[in-house]
Design a protein around this motif. Structure first.
Motif, PDB file in Angstrom:
ATOM      1  N   THR A  61      15.209   0.786 -41.823  1.00  0.00           N
ATOM      2  CA  THR A  61      15.392   0.056 -40.567  1.00  0.00           C
ATOM      3  C   THR A  61      14.230   0.353 -39.626  1.00  0.00           C
ATOM      4  N   LEU A  62      13.713  -0.689 -39.019  1.00  0.00           N
ATOM      5  CA  LEU A  62      12.651  -0.552 -38.022  1.00  0.00           C
ATOM      6  C   LEU A  62      13.246  -0.835 -36.651  1.00  0.00           C
ATOM      7  N   VAL A  63      13.312   0.199 -35.814  1.00  0.00           N
ATOM      8  CA  VAL A  63      13.831   0.081 -34.452  1.00  0.00           C
ATOM      9  C   VAL A  63      12.656  -0.229 -33.536  1.00  0.00           C
ATOM     10  N   VAL A  64      12.746  -1.345 -32.797  1.00  0.00           N
ATOM     11  CA  VAL A  64      11.633  -1.757 -31.944  1.00  0.00           C
ATOM     12  C   VAL A  64      12.147  -2.186 -30.575  1.00  0.00           C
ATOM     13  N   PRO A  65      11.304  -2.120 -29.548  1.00  0.00           N
ATOM     14  CA  PRO A  65      11.675  -2.708 -28.260  1.00  0.00           C
ATOM     15  C   PRO A  65      11.829  -4.223 -28.410  1.00  0.00           C
ATOM     16  N   THR A  66      12.739  -4.805 -27.661  1.00  0.00           N
ATOM     17  CA  THR A  66      12.986  -6.239 -27.760  1.00  0.00           C
ATOM     18  C   THR A  66      11.711  -7.048 -27.542  1.00  0.00           C
ATOM     19  N   LEU A  67      10.898  -6.657 -26.582  1.00  0.00           N
ATOM     20  CA  LEU A  67       9.702  -7.433 -26.276  1.00  0.00           C
ATOM     21  C   LEU A  67       8.647  -7.336 -27.387  1.00  0.00           C
ATOM     22  N   GLU A  68       8.788  -6.358 -28.299  1.00  0.00           N
ATOM     23  CA  GLU A  68       7.837  -6.235 -29.397  1.00  0.00           C
ATOM     24  C   GLU A  68       8.405  -6.729 -30.727  1.00  0.00           C
ATOM     25  N   ARG A  69       9.634  -7.236 -30.704  1.00  0.00           N
ATOM     26  CA  ARG A  69      10.218  -7.743 -31.945  1.00  0.00           C
ATOM     27  C   ARG A  69       9.398  -8.894 -32.548  1.00  0.00           C
ATOM     28  N   PRO A  70       8.893  -9.845 -31.741  1.00  0.00           N
ATOM     29  CA  PRO A  70       8.088 -10.905 -32.352  1.00  0.00           C
ATOM     30  C   PRO A  70       6.877 -10.370 -33.124  1.00  0.00           C
ATOM     31  N   VAL A  85      15.757  -4.014 -36.003  1.00  0.00           N
ATOM     32  CA  VAL A  85      16.725  -4.064 -34.905  1.00  0.00           C
ATOM     33  C   VAL A  85      15.974  -3.743 -33.622  1.00  0.00           C
ATOM     34  N   ASP A  86      16.474  -4.250 -32.499  1.00  0.00           N
ATOM     35  CA  ASP A  86      15.724  -4.059 -31.255  1.00  0.00           C
ATOM     36  C   ASP A  86      16.613  -3.511 -30.146  1.00  0.00           C
ATOM     37  N   HIS A  87      15.961  -2.964 -29.144  1.00  0.00           N
ATOM     38  CA  HIS A  87      16.672  -2.423 -27.970  1.00  0.00           C
ATOM     39  C   HIS A  87      16.014  -2.952 -26.707  1.00  0.00           C
ATOM     40  N   ALA A  88      16.848  -3.347 -25.764  1.00  0.00           N
ATOM     41  CA  ALA A  88      16.371  -3.906 -24.507  1.00  0.00           C
ATOM     42  C   ALA A  88      15.926  -2.791 -23.562  1.00  0.00           C
ATOM     43  N   ASP A  89      15.030  -3.134 -22.651  1.00  0.00           N
ATOM     44  CA  ASP A  89      14.614  -2.182 -21.626  1.00  0.00           C
ATOM     45  C   ASP A  89      15.834  -1.684 -20.861  1.00  0.00           C
ATOM     46  N   GLY A  90      15.893  -0.399 -20.651  1.00  0.00           N
ATOM     47  CA  GLY A  90      16.991   0.214 -19.919  1.00  0.00           C
ATOM     48  C   GLY A  90      18.118   0.697 -20.791  1.00  0.00           C
ATOM     49  N   SER A  91      18.128   0.311 -22.067  1.00  0.00           N
ATOM     50  CA  SER A  91      19.177   0.769 -22.976  1.00  0.00           C
ATOM     51  C   SER A  91      18.701   2.002 -23.733  1.00  0.00           C
ATOM     52  N   ASP A  92      19.640   2.748 -24.266  1.00  0.00           N
ATOM     53  CA  ASP A  92      19.345   3.955 -25.035  1.00  0.00           C
ATOM     54  C   ASP A  92      19.126   3.554 -26.497  1.00  0.00           C
ATOM     55  N   PRO A  93      17.913   3.746 -27.042  1.00  0.00           N
ATOM     56  CA  PRO A  93      17.657   3.313 -28.418  1.00  0.00           C
ATOM     57  C   PRO A  93      18.161   4.289 -29.478  1.00  0.00           C
ATOM     58  N   TYR A  94      18.510   5.510 -29.089  1.00  0.00           N
ATOM     59  CA  TYR A  94      18.797   6.524 -30.099  1.00  0.00           C
ATOM     60  C   TYR A  94      20.103   6.299 -30.860  1.00  0.00           C
TER      61      TYR A  94
END
Length: 371
Positions: A61-70, A85-94
């Motif tokens: 799995t590659l965890v990336v910031p939402t803005l870098e998913r593209p 999978v992606d995580h939005a700014d302000g959310s906890d990615p862990y």
């Protein structure tokens, strides 16, 4: 040569098998050469978490910031079989990392150059997991270059050779090292590199410092000039080549004498490369002529370093490294002689250990080049 050859899907599976053999539950890889080696994704390193979660068993799995998913989706990564999978700014990615691991873990391998804040955050998120270096797993995979990787390095070598071939356009007495370096940097890009990794232009006494860089000092008539340059190609693979030039006039007799010794040493070290020979034996082959001529103290560094997605990687050609060379290992052979306050010289080629010998990836002449 396509990215699918450089970054094949089977590489992730091979890495997972190596993770299991090493007694780890997973690798956790932040942006860098290890992540790119496994997925082809040249990820941006920043405060937002990007992390490849590679369990010994299960789906990578590659965890990336939402803005870098593209960018991740446009990279070779999806074709390698990794899930994004992606995580939005302000959310906890862990929590995404924990979910991707699929259960409790006792030991993980972290990217060697992961930011400390991410190391500590992973320690907090996985308090029962021992942290080790991912290089203990990936070193053995990366040190043996595939045919596609070797051709990528050969392409990089040809590109930097083309820059050295143009040195007469820029390197002349009266111009400063920095002025020459600016021309070289533009030529490195024009030759096909996407980035300029380094440009060393070291004239006269500056040539006695192996990592001098550049300065505003004008180049003098008859001065030796060490030019060490390299960059990164679109493939991600690197170039690195050093030649020593004479900027007009007549070189000091002392310099001409030891350059002859250096040329012999570099040729001897290249000729020593073959499967089954130790890395330290190649280093010794370079040092023997230099020591015999009385310049042992002036050879200040190891004979070489591996090269690939990193400019410096395994194998290191240095005394004390008894590792045996094998087919597919790529590294520099770059002995040098440096006389403090006077001048210096270095000759560097990238070579590959073949089935029965050696292949030079830099093919420009290694004799002293008078401009």
């Amino acid at each position: 040569m396509g990215f699918e050859e450089l970054y094949p899907p089977g590489r992730l599976a091979a890495a997972q098998r190596a993770v299991a053999v090493a007694g780890l539950d997973a690798l956790l890889l932040s942006p860098g050469s290890d992540l790119r080696y496994l997925t082809g994704y040249d990820a941006h390193a920043g405060e937002r978490l990007t992390l490849l979660v590679l369990p010994a068993e299960g789906e990578p799995t590659l965890v990336v910031p939402t803005l870098e998913r593209p960018a991740a989706e446009a990279s070779p990564a999806p074709a390698t079989g990794v899930r994004i999978v992606d995580h939005a700014d302000g959310s906890d990615p862990y929590p995404l990392v924990i979910a991707a691991l699929g259960g409790p873990v006792g030991a993980v391998g972290l990217a060697d150059r992961m930011w400390a804040e991410q190391v500590l955050a992973l320690r907090a998120a996985l308090p029962d997991a021992r942290q080790r270096l991912a290089s203990a797993v990936l070193r053995e995979l990366r040190v043996h270059k595939s045919a596609a990787e070797i051709e990528a390095l050969a392409e990089a070598g040809a590109a930097i050779d083309a820059v050295h071939a143009r040195m007469g356009e820029w390197l002349r007495p009266g111009r400063t090292e920095a002025e020459v370096a600016a021309n070289i940097a533009a030529a490195i890009r024009a030759a096909g590199h996407v980035t300029v990794d380094f440009v060393i232009v070291a004239a006269g006494p500056n040539g006695a410092s192996p990592h001098h860089g550049t300065s505003d000092r004008p180049i003098g008539v008859g001065e030796p000039v060490v030019v060490d340059i390299g960059g990164t190609m679109p493939s991600g693979y690197r170039s690195d080549c050093t030649r020593t030039y004479l900027a007009g006039g007549t070189a000091p007799a002392e310099f001409l004498d030891y350059y002859t010794v250096l040329h012999e040493a570099q040729r001897a070290a290249v000729a020593a490369v073959r499967p089954g020979v130790s890395a330290e034996a190649v280093d010794a082959a370079a040092r023997a002529p230099i020591t015999a001529a009385g310049y042992s103290d002036a050879f200040l560094h190891r004979t070489g370093h591996g090269i690939g997605l990193d400019g410096h990687e395994e194998p290191y050609v240095v005394a004390g490294n008894d590792r045996l060379l094998a087919e597919g290992m790529a590294f520099s052979v770059e002995p040098g002689i440096y006389l403090a306050g006077r001048h210096g010289a270095r000759i560097e080629d990238i070579v590959v250990c073949t089935t029965d010998g050696v292949r030079r990836l830099n093919t420009t002449p290694t004799e002293l080049i008078a401009l």
